[in-house]
Each structure stands twice: as structure tokens, then as C-alpha cells.
Design a protein around this motif. Structure first.
Motif, PDB file in Angstrom:
ATOM      1  N   SER A 192      12.091   7.418  -9.125  1.00  0.00           N
ATOM      2  CA  SER A 192      10.637   7.531  -9.010  1.00  0.00           C
ATOM      3  C   SER A 192       9.932   6.247  -9.425  1.00  0.00           C
ATOM      4  CB  SER A 192      10.143   8.712  -9.849  1.00  0.00           C
ATOM      5  OG  SER A 192      10.448   8.527 -11.220  1.00  0.00           O
ATOM      6  N   ILE A 193      10.379   5.625 -10.528  1.00  0.00           N
ATOM      7  CA  ILE A 193       9.734   4.385 -10.964  1.00  0.00           C
ATOM      8  C   ILE A 193       9.984   3.268  -9.959  1.00  0.00           C
ATOM      9  CG2 ILE A 193       9.678   2.614 -12.748  1.00  0.00           C
ATOM     10  CD1 ILE A 193       8.334   5.192 -13.548  1.00  0.00           C
ATOM     11  N   GLY A 194      11.232   3.164  -9.470  1.00  0.00           N
ATOM     12  CA  GLY A 194      11.527   2.154  -8.463  1.00  0.00           C
ATOM     13  C   GLY A 194      10.752   2.370  -7.186  1.00  0.00           C
ATOM     14  N   CYS A 195      10.540   3.640  -6.832  1.00  0.00           N
ATOM     15  CA  CYS A 195       9.813   3.987  -5.607  1.00  0.00           C
ATOM     16  C   CYS A 195       8.312   3.805  -5.782  1.00  0.00           C
ATOM     17  CB  CYS A 195      10.129   5.436  -5.226  1.00  0.00           C
ATOM     18  SG  CYS A 195       9.455   5.973  -3.650  1.00  0.00           S
ATOM     19  N   MET A 196       7.851   3.744  -7.038  1.00  0.00           N
ATOM     20  CA  MET A 196       6.423   3.679  -7.306  1.00  0.00           C
ATOM     21  C   MET A 196       5.913   2.249  -7.473  1.00  0.00           C
ATOM     22  SD  MET A 196       4.396   5.960 -10.172  1.00  0.00           S
ATOM     23  CE  MET A 196       5.797   7.066 -10.271  1.00  0.00           C
ATOM     24  N   ILE A 197       6.686   1.405  -8.142  1.00  0.00           N
ATOM     25  CA  ILE A 197       6.185   0.083  -8.513  1.00  0.00           C
ATOM     26  C   ILE A 197       5.931  -0.796  -7.286  1.00  0.00           C
ATOM     27  CG2 ILE A 197       6.885  -2.093  -9.588  1.00  0.00           C
ATOM     28  CD1 ILE A 197       7.987  -0.579 -11.901  1.00  0.00           C
ATOM     29  N   LEU A 198       6.882  -0.840  -6.356  1.00  0.00           N
ATOM     30  CA  LEU A 198       6.706  -1.710  -5.189  1.00  0.00           C
ATOM     31  C   LEU A 198       5.517  -1.306  -4.317  1.00  0.00           C
ATOM     32  CD1 LEU A 198      10.419  -2.351  -4.123  1.00  0.00           C
ATOM     33  CD2 LEU A 198       8.892  -3.844  -5.416  1.00  0.00           C
ATOM     34  N   PRO A 199       5.378  -0.028  -3.939  1.00  0.00           N
ATOM     35  CA  PRO A 199       4.219   0.355  -3.114  1.00  0.00           C
ATOM     36  C   PRO A 199       2.879   0.141  -3.814  1.00  0.00           C
ATOM     37  CG  PRO A 199       5.921   2.020  -2.976  1.00  0.00           C
ATOM     38  CD  PRO A 199       6.324   1.094  -4.079  1.00  0.00           C
ATOM     39  N   VAL A 200       2.810   0.438  -5.130  1.00  0.00           N
ATOM     40  CA  VAL A 200       1.519   0.311  -5.803  1.00  0.00           C
ATOM     41  C   VAL A 200       1.135  -1.163  -5.946  1.00  0.00           C
ATOM     42  CG1 VAL A 200       2.283   0.190  -8.230  1.00  0.00           C
ATOM     43  CG2 VAL A 200       0.155   1.354  -7.654  1.00  0.00           C
ATOM     44  N   PHE A 201       2.108  -2.033  -6.131  1.00  0.00           N
ATOM     45  CA  PHE A 201       1.805  -3.462  -6.217  1.00  0.00           C
ATOM     46  C   PHE A 201       1.410  -4.005  -4.844  1.00  0.00           C
ATOM     47  CE2 PHE A 201       2.629  -7.940  -7.288  1.00  0.00           C
ATOM     48  CZ  PHE A 201       1.995  -7.999  -8.522  1.00  0.00           C
ATOM     49  N   SER A 202       2.082  -3.520  -3.811  1.00  0.00           N
ATOM     50  CA  SER A 202       1.706  -3.926  -2.451  1.00  0.00           C
ATOM     51  C   SER A 202       0.300  -3.463  -2.125  1.00  0.00           C
ATOM     52  CB  SER A 202       2.696  -3.344  -1.436  1.00  0.00           C
ATOM     53  OG  SER A 202       3.992  -3.853  -1.640  1.00  0.00           O
ATOM     54  N   LEU A 203      -0.029  -2.233  -2.536  1.00  0.00           N
ATOM     55  CA  LEU A 203      -1.375  -1.707  -2.293  1.00  0.00           C
ATOM     56  C   LEU A 203      -2.427  -2.557  -2.993  1.00  0.00           C
ATOM     57  CD1 LEU A 203      -3.204   0.558  -1.191  1.00  0.00           C
ATOM     58  CD2 LEU A 203      -2.746   1.826  -3.304  1.00  0.00           C
ATOM     59  N   ALA A 204      -2.120  -2.972  -4.225  1.00  0.00           N
ATOM     60  CA  ALA A 204      -3.086  -3.777  -4.982  1.00  0.00           C
ATOM     61  C   ALA A 204      -3.334  -5.129  -4.321  1.00  0.00           C
ATOM     62  CB  ALA A 204      -2.581  -3.974  -6.413  1.00  0.00           C
ATOM     63  N   LEU A 205      -2.282  -5.768  -3.823  1.00  0.00           N
ATOM     64  CA  LEU A 205      -2.440  -7.096  -3.219  1.00  0.00           C
ATOM     65  C   LEU A 205      -2.998  -7.011  -1.807  1.00  0.00           C
ATOM     66  CD1 LEU A 205       0.750  -8.993  -4.448  1.00  0.00           C
ATOM     67  CD2 LEU A 205      -1.538  -8.914  -5.447  1.00  0.00           C
ATOM     68  N   GLU A 206      -2.666  -5.952  -1.097  1.00  0.00           N
ATOM     69  CA  GLU A 206      -3.151  -5.835   0.283  1.00  0.00           C
ATOM     70  C   GLU A 206      -4.613  -5.429   0.359  1.00  0.00           C
ATOM     71  OE1 GLU A 206       1.197  -4.660   2.231  1.00  0.00           O
ATOM     72  OE2 GLU A 206      -0.374  -3.131   2.002  1.00  0.00           O
ATOM     73  N   THR A 207      -5.192  -5.013  -0.744  1.00  0.00           N
ATOM     74  CA  THR A 207      -6.623  -4.720  -0.779  1.00  0.00           C
ATOM     75  C   THR A 207      -7.400  -5.855  -1.451  1.00  0.00           C
ATOM     76  OG1 THR A 207      -6.297  -3.487  -2.844  1.00  0.00           O
ATOM     77  CG2 THR A 207      -6.295  -2.222  -0.796  1.00  0.00           C
ATOM     78  N   THR A 208      -6.737  -6.950  -1.715  1.00  0.00           N
ATOM     79  CA  THR A 208      -7.356  -8.093  -2.391  1.00  0.00           C
ATOM     80  C   THR A 208      -7.584  -9.232  -1.396  1.00  0.00           C
ATOM     81  OG1 THR A 208      -6.243  -7.532  -4.462  1.00  0.00           O
ATOM     82  CG2 THR A 208      -7.108  -9.760  -4.262  1.00  0.00           C
ATOM     83  N   PRO A 209      -8.750  -9.842  -1.375  1.00  0.00           N
ATOM     84  CA  PRO A 209      -8.970 -11.003  -0.511  1.00  0.00           C
ATOM     85  C   PRO A 209      -7.974 -12.114  -0.816  1.00  0.00           C
ATOM     86  CG  PRO A 209     -11.049 -10.213  -1.419  1.00  0.00           C
ATOM     87  CD  PRO A 209      -9.963  -9.458  -2.117  1.00  0.00           C
ATOM     88  N   SER A 210      -7.613 -12.873   0.179  1.00  0.00           N
ATOM     89  CA  SER A 210      -6.552 -13.874   0.033  1.00  0.00           C
ATOM     90  C   SER A 210      -6.872 -14.907  -1.039  1.00  0.00           C
ATOM     91  CB  SER A 210      -6.311 -14.567   1.380  1.00  0.00           C
ATOM     92  OG  SER A 210      -7.510 -15.173   1.855  1.00  0.00           O
ATOM     93  N   ARG A 211      -8.128 -15.232  -1.238  1.00  0.00           N
ATOM     94  CA  ARG A 211      -8.466 -16.263  -2.227  1.00  0.00           C
ATOM     95  C   ARG A 211      -8.280 -15.769  -3.667  1.00  0.00           C
ATOM     96  NH1 ARG A 211     -13.461 -14.538  -0.207  1.00  0.00           N
ATOM     97  NH2 ARG A 211     -14.939 -13.709  -1.765  1.00  0.00           N
ATOM     98  N   HIS A 212      -8.223 -14.450  -3.865  1.00  0.00           N
ATOM     99  CA  HIS A 212      -8.023 -13.895  -5.205  1.00  0.00           C
ATOM    100  C   HIS A 212      -6.618 -13.328  -5.398  1.00  0.00           C
ATOM    101  CE1 HIS A 212     -12.260 -14.373  -5.877  1.00  0.00           C
ATOM    102  NE2 HIS A 212     -12.611 -13.466  -4.970  1.00  0.00           N
ATOM    103  N   ARG A 213      -5.800 -13.383  -4.368  1.00  0.00           N
ATOM    104  CA  ARG A 213      -4.539 -12.639  -4.386  1.00  0.00           C
ATOM    105  C   ARG A 213      -3.560 -13.169  -5.429  1.00  0.00           C
ATOM    106  NH1 ARG A 213      -3.235 -11.782   1.491  1.00  0.00           N
ATOM    107  NH2 ARG A 213      -5.115 -10.486   1.286  1.00  0.00           N
ATOM    108  N   THR A 214      -3.440 -14.460  -5.570  1.00  0.00           N
ATOM    109  CA  THR A 214      -2.509 -15.034  -6.548  1.00  0.00           C
ATOM    110  C   THR A 214      -2.901 -14.667  -7.971  1.00  0.00           C
ATOM    111  OG1 THR A 214      -2.028 -16.902  -5.084  1.00  0.00           O
ATOM    112  CG2 THR A 214      -1.469 -17.147  -7.417  1.00  0.00           C
ATOM    113  N   LEU A 215      -4.184 -14.847  -8.296  1.00  0.00           N
ATOM    114  CA  LEU A 215      -4.659 -14.528  -9.641  1.00  0.00           C
ATOM    115  C   LEU A 215      -4.523 -13.038  -9.928  1.00  0.00           C
ATOM    116  CD1 LEU A 215      -5.995 -15.469 -12.255  1.00  0.00           C
ATOM    117  CD2 LEU A 215      -8.231 -15.119 -11.148  1.00  0.00           C
ATOM    118  N   ALA A 216      -4.865 -12.197  -8.953  1.00  0.00           N
ATOM    119  CA  ALA A 216      -4.760 -10.747  -9.140  1.00  0.00           C
ATOM    120  C   ALA A 216      -3.313 -10.334  -9.371  1.00  0.00           C
ATOM    121  CB  ALA A 216      -5.333 -10.013  -7.933  1.00  0.00           C
TER     122      ALA A 216
END
Length: 296
Positions: free
Chosen positions: A207-231
Motif C-alpha cells: 500500500s505504501i509503495g502503491c501510494m507514494i509514487l502516484p501521490v507525488f506524480s499528482l503533486a508535480l503534474e498539478t504544478t506549473p513547470s516553473r515551480h515544479r523543481t522547488l515543489a
């Protein structure tokens, strides 16, 4: 073309209030990981212990404080083998005869040939997995399986989680992982069998392995590219903060089931947010479902 349009839209919207639910669920998932990933140091610790044969009679006065006897102490009980206290040694041979006096409550029967009765030092830990199932002597090989079970589950979950996330969406992957993690936590809290606890540990790793990757992808894919590295860097530090916080909780909570429950409390935030958070607009665009962005 659609992805270029999406990046332009994210740049226009910017980084603000609509990302707050995504940030919260990302931070909470990272705070949920330490109790499973590094928690075995506290959950499965093995304190000092002493073994005795069932036939061995030990007659201590009732005023003797629990688990503070050492050879250098001034108190001298009715026994000549003070050096045996908490020596962490298993007995080479034991007698099969029964004791002529009832064992004191601190001594627990184990059923082990090399350690028929065990006395464990509970001055640091009130209860751990190893203490509850007496994972000492010939059963000591079972102790590392507690962490190994999580690692195996984590490998499976990381691989499967990425597939589920790409096929069914980041949001759906997080929902499935939350359900599995809840079942694993409940299992570890109430199962009275060590094999059952190990099975629950495998599920927690999945469950943890299945959760961390999607939630991190969701966080970065909803972030504008200019803020993505810092976020990405700032959100990743939530795991380090959670490790420190978990260590502090472990200082005050010395019973492994209560510590597991305390470390799993972020799930109460992750579970409802998994159904309320919006789906990744990038994933929707890749699936040709860009029209669902508003409704999701």
C-alpha cells in the motif's frame, strides 16, 4: 499539442489555493511512511532477557523492583547466579521436570527448548513484536522477517502502483492503496498470530509503495513547470520531518500496537482526501479525457 496547451493553462492558473488538497495529501502520505519503513527499530526491538529452565526455582522477595537487578546492585536475592541476569544467552540444555513453585508473573513460558521461561527487561519497551512472540534463541531468525515482509511488499507495491496509476489514474491508485493500508493496519493491531502480522506487513508495504509514487506524480503534474523543481524538493522534505516526529512519538509510546496506531493517524486525513482531490489534468489529457478536468 494538448500537453502544450495544458502547460500554458497551468502557467496561467499558477500555484495557489487549488493545489492545497494535493499538497496536504502528499505531505500526509509521506508522514504515513516512517512507521512502516523504519518503524521496526521500535516496533520489533528485542530488549535484554534472561532464560531459565522450568525446573529452576527462583525466590525473590515481593519488594524486588522489576528488571533493575544487575550484578553491581546492592540487593542480593536468594540466588547465586546474579551474573545470569539479562545475559541474553540461551540455555544449552534444560530439564524437563516441572517447577516446584509457581513462576512469578514476570516470567513467561515460551515453549522453546533452549529458553522454556523468559524474563525480559521492560524498562525501555513495554511491549514489542519480539517480546510478544518471544522471538529469541531458536526463534530469533523470525525477527528479521518483520522488516523483510515490508520490503517485499514495497517492491511489489512500487511496481504495481505505477501500473495502476498509469492505467486507472493517480486518484484511483491512491484510493486503492488507502483501502489496502487500512486493512493492513487493522490486521496488525488485532491479529494474535505472528504469521498474520507478517502478512499484514506485506500488505502495508504494497500500500505504501502503491501510494507514494502516484501521490507525488499528482503533486508535480498539478504544478506549473516553473515551480515544479522547488515543489518537488519541498514536498520531499516532509518525509524527513515525519521521521523526526515519529522518533519523538516513539519516545513517549512504548507499546508497539499503540505506537503503530499513533504513526498511522495520517491515514485519517489521506483516506477522505483520496476521494475529494482532483485527478491529474496531465493524466486526463494523456487518456483523451481532457473534458473531465472541470468535473474532476
Amino acid at each position: 499539442m494538448a500537453l502544450d496547451t495544458l502547460e500554458k493553462a497551468l502557467a496561467e492558473v499558477g500555484y495557489g489555493r487549488w493545489q492545497i488538497p494535493v499538497v496536504i495529501i502528499t505531505v500526509m502520505v509521506h508522514m504515513l511512511a516512517p512507521v512502516h519503513l523504519i518503524g521496526s527499530t521500535l516496533l520489533n526491538a528485542q530488549p535484554d532477557f534472561r532464560c531459565r529452565a522450568v525446573s529452576q526455582v527462583v525466590n525473590f522477595t515481593t519488594s524486588t523492583p522489576n528488571f533493575v537487578l544487575r550484578p553491581e546492585d546492592n540487593f542480593v536475592p536468594n540466588s547465586t547466579d546474579l551474573e545470569d541476569f539479562y545475559n541474553n544467552e540461551c540455555r544449552a540444555s534444560t530439564s524437563s521436570s516441572t517447577s516446584s513453585s509457581s513462576p512469578t508473573p514476570e516470567w513467561r513460558s515460551t515453549g522453546l527448548a533452549s529458553c522454556p521461561e523468559i524474563l525480559q527487561d521492560d524498562s525501555t519497551f513495554s511491549s514489542t513484536v519480539s517480546m510478544e512472540w518471544q522471538l529469541v534463541c531458536e526463534q530469533s531468525w523470525l525477527r528479521p522477517l518483520f522488516q523483510m515482509a515490508y520490503s517485499v511488499g514495497s517492491m511489489v507495491g512500487s511496481t504495481g502502483g505505477g501500473h495502476v496509476s498509469d492505467r486507472y489514474g493517480r486518484k484511483r491508485a491512491i484510493q486503492i492503496a488507502c483501502g489496502i493500508n487500512l486493512a493492513a493496519i487493522v490486521g496488525m493491531l488485532f491479529l494474535p498470530w505472528y504469521p498474520g502480522v507478517l502478512a499484514a506487513r506485506v500488505l502495508s508495504g504494497c500500500s505504501i509503495g502503491c501510494m507514494i509514487l502516484p501521490v507525488f506524480s499528482l503533486a508535480l503534474e498539478t504544478t506549473p513547470s516553473r515551480h515544479r523543481t522547488l515543489a518537488g524538493m519541498l514536498l520531499g522534505t516532509s518525509f524527513s520531518a515525519a521521521v523526526v516526529l515519529f522518533a519523538g512519538v516513539g519516545f513517549f509510546v512504548r507499546t508497539w500496537r499503540w505506537l503503530l496506531l499513533a504513526g498511522s493517524l495520517p491515514l485519517l486525513v489521506v483516506l477522505p482526501l483520496a476521494f475529494l482531490v482532483a485527478e491529474s489534468p496531465r493524466w486526463l489529457s494523456q487518456q483523451g479525457r481532457g473534458h473531465e478536468r472541470r468535473s474532476s
